[in-house]
Design a protein around this motif. Structure first.
Motif, short mmCIF file in Angstrom:
data_model
loop_
_atom_site.label_atom_id
_atom_site.label_comp_id
_atom_site.label_asym_id
_atom_site.label_seq_id
_atom_site.Cartn_x
_atom_site.Cartn_y
_atom_site.Cartn_z
N PRO A 1 40.95 19.40 -22.84
CA PRO A 1 40.96 18.65 -24.02
C PRO A 1 41.42 19.35 -25.25
CG PRO A 1 38.72 18.53 -22.65
CD PRO A 1 39.83 19.52 -22.12
N LEU A 2 42.22 18.63 -25.91
CA LEU A 2 42.76 19.19 -27.15
C LEU A 2 41.82 19.10 -28.38
CD1 LEU A 2 46.38 17.86 -26.62
CD2 LEU A 2 45.49 20.34 -26.16
N ALA A 3 42.18 19.69 -29.43
CA ALA A 3 41.42 19.71 -30.72
C ALA A 3 41.58 18.18 -31.37
CB ALA A 3 41.80 20.55 -31.76
N THR A 4 40.54 17.61 -31.58
CA THR A 4 40.71 16.15 -31.93
C THR A 4 40.11 15.84 -33.38
OG1 THR A 4 40.32 15.53 -29.61
CG2 THR A 4 39.98 13.75 -31.39
N HIS A 5 40.74 15.29 -34.05
CA HIS A 5 40.48 14.98 -35.67
C HIS A 5 39.86 13.56 -35.69
CE1 HIS A 5 42.32 18.69 -36.34
NE2 HIS A 5 43.60 18.28 -35.55
N PRO A 6 38.68 13.33 -36.30
CA PRO A 6 38.37 11.92 -36.33
C PRO A 6 39.37 10.86 -37.16
CG PRO A 6 36.79 13.42 -37.01
CD PRO A 6 37.89 14.28 -36.89
N LEU A 7 39.27 9.72 -36.90
CA LEU A 7 40.00 8.64 -37.35
C LEU A 7 39.28 7.55 -37.97
CD1 LEU A 7 42.96 7.72 -38.03
CD2 LEU A 7 42.67 6.75 -35.67
N ALA A 8 39.05 7.51 -39.38
CA ALA A 8 37.83 6.76 -40.12
C ALA A 8 38.45 5.10 -39.75
CB ALA A 8 38.05 6.68 -41.58
N GLY A 9 37.50 4.25 -39.65
CA GLY A 9 37.75 2.97 -39.52
C GLY A 9 37.85 2.45 -38.14
N TYR B 1 34.51 4.46 -29.60
CA TYR B 1 35.03 4.94 -28.44
C TYR B 1 36.56 5.62 -28.65
CZ TYR B 1 37.70 0.38 -28.63
OH TYR B 1 38.43 -0.50 -29.03
N VAL B 2 37.00 5.61 -30.06
CA VAL B 2 38.23 6.44 -30.20
C VAL B 2 37.72 7.60 -30.87
CG1 VAL B 2 40.17 6.38 -31.92
CG2 VAL B 2 39.48 4.09 -30.81
N SER B 3 37.78 8.82 -30.17
CA SER B 3 37.40 10.08 -30.81
C SER B 3 38.32 10.23 -31.83
CB SER B 3 37.66 11.02 -29.75
OG SER B 3 37.00 10.39 -28.36
N GLY B 4 39.43 9.90 -32.07
CA GLY B 4 40.39 10.34 -33.10
C GLY B 4 41.88 10.34 -32.75
N ILE B 5 42.45 11.57 -33.29
CA ILE B 5 43.78 11.91 -32.94
C ILE B 5 44.01 13.34 -32.77
CG2 ILE B 5 46.23 12.12 -34.14
CD1 ILE B 5 45.62 9.65 -35.71
N CYS B 6 44.63 13.73 -31.78
CA CYS B 6 45.06 15.13 -31.40
C CYS B 6 46.78 15.09 -31.77
CB CYS B 6 44.58 15.16 -30.07
SG CYS B 6 45.54 14.59 -28.45
N ILE B 7 46.95 16.37 -31.45
CA ILE B 7 48.52 16.80 -31.28
C ILE B 7 48.98 16.92 -30.06
CG2 ILE B 7 50.53 18.01 -32.22
CD1 ILE B 7 49.36 15.93 -34.37
#
Length: 163
Positions: free
Chosen positions: A42-50, A54-60
């Protein structure tokens, strides 16, 4: 022809065959090998509002912003330990599936006629190509292209434009 903003349903293709098998909570799931790019820690994941839970966010991933979908939350609704990311191809960009342990590549015997749409309901039936088996355990053969709804792609695009 679909409604504006909707993606066309995928063309029918046979389900089953060699697939990457993994756990998502208590569920055993699989993706066709031709949809999988790679697996990784797993990579560092940044939350994504809205976005849905089940969408954890965005990673690079490989230098690209990539949506992260928690497969256990998507299919089962509950939280589960994430130990692997599975990068998949979609027509709109890469997606990382946050999953439990990977069980390897195995043949999944699945027939699209056994999707059990009456049991799965509309949303899960859109996500699940077939229900197969490995030994005596049911396996959900997923449609990676259908796992991210249009509004989530729109939220990710808005975030990319704002940054």
């Amino acid at each position: 022809m679909g409604q504006p903003g909707q993606t066309a349903p995928p063309a029918a293709r046979p389900a089953g065959g060699p697939s990457l098998v993994f756990r998502a909570g208590s569920l055993l799931c699989a993706l066709r090998l031709d949809e999988v790019v790679e697996t990784m820690r797993p990579l560092a994941t940044h939350p994504l509002a809205g976005t849905p839970a089940y969408v954890s966010g965005i990673c690079i991933m490989r230098g690209l912003p990539t949506l992260v979908v928690d497969v256990a939350r998507l299919l089962g609704g509950g939280a589960a330990e994430v130990v692997r990311f599975i990068a998949v191809r979609t027509g709109r960009g890469p997606v990382a599936f946050a999953t439990g342990p990977i069980a390897g590549v195995q043949p999944v015997h699945a027939d699209p006629a056994t999707r059990h749409e009456a049991l799965l309901g509309d949303a899960p039936a859109r996500l699940i190509a077939a229900v197969g088996t490995i030994d005596t355990e049911p396996v959900l053969l997923l449609r990676s292209m259908q796992l991210v709804p249009d509004d989530v792609w729109a939220a990710a695009a808005a975030l990319a434009e704002a940054s």
